[in-house]
Design an enzyme around this catalytic site. Sequence first.
Site, short mmCIF file in Angstrom:
data_model
loop_
_atom_site.label_atom_id
_atom_site.label_comp_id
_atom_site.label_asym_id
_atom_site.label_seq_id
_atom_site.Cartn_x
_atom_site.Cartn_y
_atom_site.Cartn_z
N ASP A 123 -17.01 -8.87 -25.83
CA ASP A 123 -15.84 -9.33 -26.57
C ASP A 123 -16.08 -10.76 -27.02
O ASP A 123 -16.54 -11.59 -26.23
CB ASP A 123 -14.60 -9.27 -25.67
CG ASP A 123 -13.44 -8.54 -26.32
OD1 ASP A 123 -13.14 -8.87 -27.47
OD2 ASP A 123 -12.86 -7.66 -25.68
N ASP A 164 -12.47 -10.15 -31.62
CA ASP A 164 -11.02 -10.13 -31.40
C ASP A 164 -10.29 -10.70 -32.61
O ASP A 164 -10.67 -11.75 -33.15
CB ASP A 164 -10.72 -10.97 -30.15
CG ASP A 164 -9.29 -10.88 -29.69
OD1 ASP A 164 -8.88 -9.79 -29.27
OD2 ASP A 164 -8.60 -11.91 -29.74
N GLU A 220 -11.61 -6.09 -34.32
CA GLU A 220 -10.20 -5.77 -34.12
C GLU A 220 -9.47 -6.41 -35.29
O GLU A 220 -9.49 -7.64 -35.45
CB GLU A 220 -9.68 -6.33 -32.80
CG GLU A 220 -8.21 -5.99 -32.59
CD GLU A 220 -7.52 -6.87 -31.56
OE1 GLU A 220 -6.59 -6.39 -30.91
OE2 GLU A 220 -7.92 -8.05 -31.42
N HIS A 235 -7.18 -1.60 -23.81
CA HIS A 235 -6.55 -2.53 -22.87
C HIS A 235 -5.24 -3.10 -23.40
O HIS A 235 -4.49 -3.70 -22.63
CB HIS A 235 -7.51 -3.67 -22.55
CG HIS A 235 -7.79 -4.55 -23.73
ND1 HIS A 235 -8.50 -4.11 -24.83
CD2 HIS A 235 -7.44 -5.83 -24.00
CE1 HIS A 235 -8.58 -5.08 -25.71
NE2 HIS A 235 -7.94 -6.14 -25.24
N ASP A 236 -4.97 -2.94 -24.69
CA ASP A 236 -3.74 -3.47 -25.28
C ASP A 236 -2.70 -2.39 -25.57
O ASP A 236 -1.61 -2.70 -26.06
CB ASP A 236 -4.05 -4.19 -26.60
CG ASP A 236 -4.62 -5.58 -26.39
OD1 ASP A 236 -4.37 -6.17 -25.33
OD2 ASP A 236 -5.32 -6.07 -27.30
#
Length: 505
Positions: free
Chosen positions: A102, A201, A254, A323-324
């Site tokens: 990430d 991200d 993302e 995870h979100d």
Amino acid sequence: MATSSTKKWWKNAIVYQIYPRSFCDSNGDGIGDIPGIISKLHYLKELGVDVIWLSPVYPSPGYDNGYDISDYKGINPEFGTMEDMEKLISRAKRLGIKIIMDLVINHTSDEHEWFKKALAGDSKYRDYYYFRDGKGRKAPNNWGSFFGGKAWTKTENGDYYLHLFSKKQPDLNWHNPDVYEEITDIMRFWLDKGVAGFRCDVINIIYKESLENGKRRFALTGKEHYLNTEGCHELIQRFNAEVWSKYKTFIVGETVFVTPDDAKLLSDESRKELDAVFFFEHMDVDSRGVKWFKKAYKPCRLIRILDKWQKALEVPANYLENHDQIRSVNHFGNTGKFWEKSAKLLCGLNLCLKGLPFIYEGEEIGMTNGDFRGLRDLKDVESASVNQAMKRLLLVHSIRRRLILRTTRDNARTPVQWDSSEGAGFTTGTPWLKINANKSYINVKDEKEDENSILNFYKKMIEYRKGSHALNEGTYRRVASPSDVYIFTRESDEQRLYIYCKVGS
């Protein structure tokens, strides 16, 4: 060593996301760690995983569970050492598994050395961020934060700094060429250590075109000044030309609030930007503009959205949870009588769509949302911020509790359930987040021994996909069907498959 090879090794990969804090704890402190990941590499190999996407393992104060980075070239002591990380990369490589990390470059932690120097008055580092004087008693502009509230925080000196997320996550100023040099140096540092790429991200909001006031809206006032800007495209193209293309990388972004046209610009191979993007529209199929306020889930909406993105992109990044997001079996399935069938159907859907399938830890055993008793059980900073925002809207506790518990990101962050023991095989200590009581029947150990389990269905589906030319290379076409049944074909010169998914109850 860097290489100029452009072979797309990732085109048919199965990607598995690990949220390190919740994956496997090797030392009994209740927090997952890198040695714990190493101990499960053979499990991932048996599952059929080709790539591990590792959520942040960098040093961080942990305000946003690692997405507030204080040192991009280190390893958080909670997770282990740099030697552990190098061992993970090496051992995964030996098993034919690549690691992507990430990369959070919209913002740093407020405890990063750059921001500390900026606050101390160092003019060089102040220009790494957005420091501005207020307008009278007001913030420099009217922008809103993704976590609720204003996007500016006042310093002790009386000026303000910008943060599109928490006040603990100040935004980087990508107009400053020094920021570009710092971040590309960080990319090369990790690529030279052997990682195969990055998940970037919120990559499509990093470049702020201006700091003018935004059009007032219910949420995220100001986004027209930073969403999918031309400056962002230029930055990503530079990353690709000057760094990523020199290595055999896979880069997935993302990308928030993207339309199919936006996504094409970001990921079309000819533009030399990202290899793939995550879109969110299917995640919001049951939301009223903001994810915390729900409307009835209608399968026809999900089918229509997935079909649209399948047609729009050459290589969609397909996922049903991360995870979100809440657990997919809660979101799109049935956790009661049809829990097992729902989880298997969602597995089949994800692995049969055109593009790259992403599997989130625990998804392969049908893990469900957390069984939290109240808001005090939660650790998620977003949930805490939203709770405060709801208080300002005068919502009573019972309504706040109901809205937040069903949507909190912590639903997907409960520890992986490896067995039915007290610590679920995750830890011998006290877990950092409450383990779901359904570990008694949803766990890896029991499902390994049951040939008809969700886990073994995943293994069979992954094996089938890897051997299917239609699923790897074939075209996609939706077939007319009832509103709650998703029927589509995947077809190559050698094979035609019809996939039937009844996504309604």
